[in-house]
Every structure is written in C-alpha cells, then in structure tokens.
Scaffold this active site. Structure first.
Site, short mmCIF file in Angstrom:
data_model
loop_
_atom_site.label_atom_id
_atom_site.label_comp_id
_atom_site.label_asym_id
_atom_site.label_seq_id
_atom_site.Cartn_x
_atom_site.Cartn_y
_atom_site.Cartn_z
N SER A 162 3.59 -4.22 2.47
CA SER A 162 3.25 -2.92 1.88
C SER A 162 4.44 -2.02 1.58
O SER A 162 4.28 -0.99 0.94
CB SER A 162 2.27 -2.17 2.80
OG SER A 162 1.01 -2.78 2.78
N SER A 194 0.78 -1.23 0.00
CA SER A 194 0.00 0.00 0.00
C SER A 194 0.82 1.29 0.00
O SER A 194 0.27 2.37 -0.22
CB SER A 194 -0.89 0.02 1.25
OG SER A 194 -0.10 -0.02 2.43
#
Length: 436
Positions: free
Chosen positions: A104, A80
């Site tokens: 992430s 992310s």
C-alpha cells in the site's frame, strides 16, 4: 466508522517526527481502513493522481488525438495510501507516511513517480497505526528521493516499548554512502515475477534495469521463488482472518460511529457496523470469520500460515545463495484511468495489483519502489528492490545508486499552475522553483 473521532494520543511515528521538528500538514485520503489498491473506496471519494494534470501526460494524449482537458479521464494514484502519494507528488510536502500491508505504500509510489519504502517488519513501531493485519502492517514512507526516505527512516526506526514487535537492537541514523562500484553486488531476478499480466512495456523497463546493473559490473542472476503463485490466495486468507479480528473493536460502544437502534445490544452492533463500514470492509470481515470457524480453521488459516512460512523460506534461500538485492516490477502497468479501474471490483483489483508486493510483507523484508522512467503515455514507471531483513541501509544505498543512474524526470505542473486563478504569483514562483 471513525467520523469525528479525535485520537487521545499520537502514533509513535508521528510523535518521533514532531520531536525532531517536523511540521505536520494534515491527514491524507486512503481506501477505507486501507483495504484497496486504488484509493478509490474512501469515504472522501477517490484520490486523483497529480500526473493526470502533468505536461508530460497531456502532451502524449494530444499526440494520441485525445482531448487533453478531458476531466473525466483522470488517473488513479494506486493504493491504499494514495492520498499520501498524491500529496508528495504534487509538492504539497516533502514526505508523507502511509501504511504497507501488501504493497500500500510501494504501489501508489510507483504510479505517482515517488520513492516508496516499506521498512523491515519490526524496525518501525506500529503503535498508533490502526491495524489491518498485525503480522504484516508496517508504516511506510513516501518521498521524492531516496535520501529523503533515509532521513525519515532514521527518525522513525528503533525500539518502542509500546510495540513488542519492534527490534531491541540499537538503530543509528541511516546515512547512505555513495556507491561508486557495484561490481561486488549480486542482483537477483525472480523468474516467477514474469507473469502473463505484466505489460510488455513494464517488462522492457525491468529488463533494461537489469542490463544497467550488469553493464556497470554487477552480477545479475535469475533466481526462483517457487511458492510465489500461492502468495495471493495465502495473503487473502491471512489478511481477512486478521481483519475480522481487528474490526471487532468497532462496535459502537467505546468510540466511533454509533447507530440509533436501541432494540438490543446485538441489533445495535449490527446496525452500527452496517452503517459504519463500506461493502469492501464488510466483505473482508465476512470472509475472515468464515476462515476462522472451528470447522474451517485447520483447512484455511493454519494451512495459509504454513504456506506463508514456505514463502518466507524462499526468500531466505535466495539471500543465503549470495544474492544481495532482488529486482522486480512494482506494478503490472502504469496508472490507469479511474473509469477503467472501477470496471473491476475491489477484491479483484487488489489480487491483481498486489502480485509483486505482498509476498514481501509475509516475509517481513524491506522493499522500496524507485521511479525509473516515463512510459509511452508519459506516466511514471517504478521498479521494486527487495533486501534482506534489517538490511534497510544496504537496500537504500543500492536504490540511491539506481536513482542516480536513471535520472527520473520531475513532474511538470506548470500548465495547471498557470491556469489556476487561486494561486498567487508568489505561490506560482514557489512551485516552479520547487520543480527545478
């Protein structure tokens, strides 16, 4: 949910950087509350991969008879923490922080041609990091080379009285020795990571890296992490359960967004969260609360915790057998176009893309993505090195050796710079010198 919110204090990692004279340029885009693997679900829109505009990628597309200037075919960064990866990859900064709960930091590092370090859980303070999964979250580091990652880690690592999970042991600077002889190293290749979804090209690069270690004298052995196949489901249960708990603080009362509904407190809560969270966040909250219901708690949450322990023990057994570092893929393939990525929903994509990365978080181990080469499309391919807990320095030393062996090419953005009228001549010269 946090539009217009100004934090009243700095995160420990931010304050440590400021104390050492670092210049902070700003905040970067990401999937909302770090829930995603493409950086496509943020409130500011999706993040574009700088390699979409690289000379290497565009030349390969021309050879394949694609329109090189096709604006709709830009690539995702992974996620992310995609905004941080894009910032470093595009020479905006030397280093950026991300968060790593299931990959992430390493995932976007792999797709953007960067070094992405997830330190050992407890080595770096989480104070000030908006929590996703408290028991797995680690601030991550994104840089263009291993030495830079080691320098930043040396600044960030150490005990923080504001975070009880940080190590009590003294931590010194992470000075990486030059590794000339790898004959005493044992490199493990987990057989369970050779999954059907892994692209043939990625598999070839993985094998080539293993052969490189072997050709230089390292002992390369196949190892087994037998509970790997359960890790995605286990992670989903534990992640959503902790998300449900952590997101409860965003209720419209203390900070962040608050709706205009004033019929009742319950109605205000519901409307605030409906307006403030996207579908992905609301979906994870719903799943987590289901798993935490009294009638489901033992069957889902407790069982997942037991499986997590088995996964962690798999790594302990492998490292106790004499293996120093594990070598695995980071992602299933190189970066994909945005329009192709969004054909699948967030949950499906996250389950696919975290397959090689999230078990490391459940075990609390250090791991680093190191860019290896360019794919047939002219895009970065990265491999992951996993080390023993609190052996971050050894891990980075091996990563530095690997980096020096493969000599990953620098992104070439000259065409973009030449065609952009907003760059001054001085700025263009600066970007060119940075590349060199």
């Amino acid at each position: 949910m946090l539009k217009g919110y100004i934090p009243p204090y700095n995160a420990t990692v931010v304050q440590k950087l400021l104390d050492q004279g670092a210049v902070l340029l700003g905040k970067t885009n990401l999937d909302e509350f770090a829930m995603g693997s493409g950086s496509t679900d943020g409130i500011f829109g999706p993040v574009r991969n700088p390699w979409s505009y690289s000379k290497q990628y565009r030349e390969k597309r021309k050879q394949s008879h694609h329109r090189a200037d096709e604006d709709s075919n830009w690539l995702i960064t992974g996620g992310s923490s995609g905004g941080s990866a894009a910032a470093v990859s595009a020479f905006t900064c030397f280093a950026a922080l991300g968060s790593d709960t299931g990959g992430s930091t390493r995932n976007p590092a792999a797709l953007c041609g960067l070094v992405g370090l997830k330190p050992t859980y407890g080595l770096v303070s989480r104070y000030g990091l908006i929590p996703l999964v408290n028991s797995m979250d680690v601030p991550g580091i994104l840089t263009r080379c291993v030495d830079d990652a080691a320098i930043v880690l040396g600044v960030l690592a150490g005990h923080d009285p504001k975070d009880s999970t940080t190590t009590q042991d003294p931590v010194g600077p992470f000075i990486l020795p030059i590794l000339r002889d790898v004959s005493k190293l044992c490199i493990g290749i987990p057989k369970e990571y050779n999954v059907p979804e892994l692209s043939s090209e990625m598999q070839a690069f993985w094998s080539k890296a293993a052969d490189l270690f072997a050709s230089k004298g390292a002992k390369v052995v196949e190892v087994s992490l037998p509970h790997t196949s359960y890790s995605i489901v286990c992670y989903h249960v534990l992640c959503t359960a902790e998300v449900a708990s952590n997101m409860a603080r965003f209720d419209g009362l203390e900070y962040g967004h608050r709706c205009n509904v004033n019929v009742s407190t319950e109605a205000m809560y519901a409307a605030t969260r409906r307006e403030g969270f996207n579908d992905v966040v609301r979906g994870r909250i719903l799943s987590g609360n289901f798993f935490l219901l009294r009638e489901n708690y033992d069957d889902y949450f407790v069982k997942a915790q037991k499986v997590r322990r088995l996964i962690a023990n798999d790594f302990v057994k492998v490292f106790n057998s004499g293996v120093d570092v594990l070598l695995t893929p980071t992602t299933l393939s190189d970066a994909v176009p945005y329009l192709e990525f969004i054909k699948e929903d967030n949950r499906t994509r996250s389950a696919q893309d975290d397959i090689f990365t999230q078990s490391v978080n459940m075990a609390g181990l250090p791991a680093v993505n190191v860019p290896m080469a360019l794919s047939s499309q002219g895009l970065p391919v990265g491999l992951q090195l996993i080390g023993r807990a609190f052996s971050d320095q050894q891990l980075l030393t091996v990563a530095k050796w690997f980096e020096e062996q493969v000599q990953f090419p620098v992104i070439q953005l000259q065409e973009l710079v030449d065609n952009c009228p907003t760059f001054s001549q001085h700025e263009k010269l600066g970007l060119v010198s940075l590349k060199r």
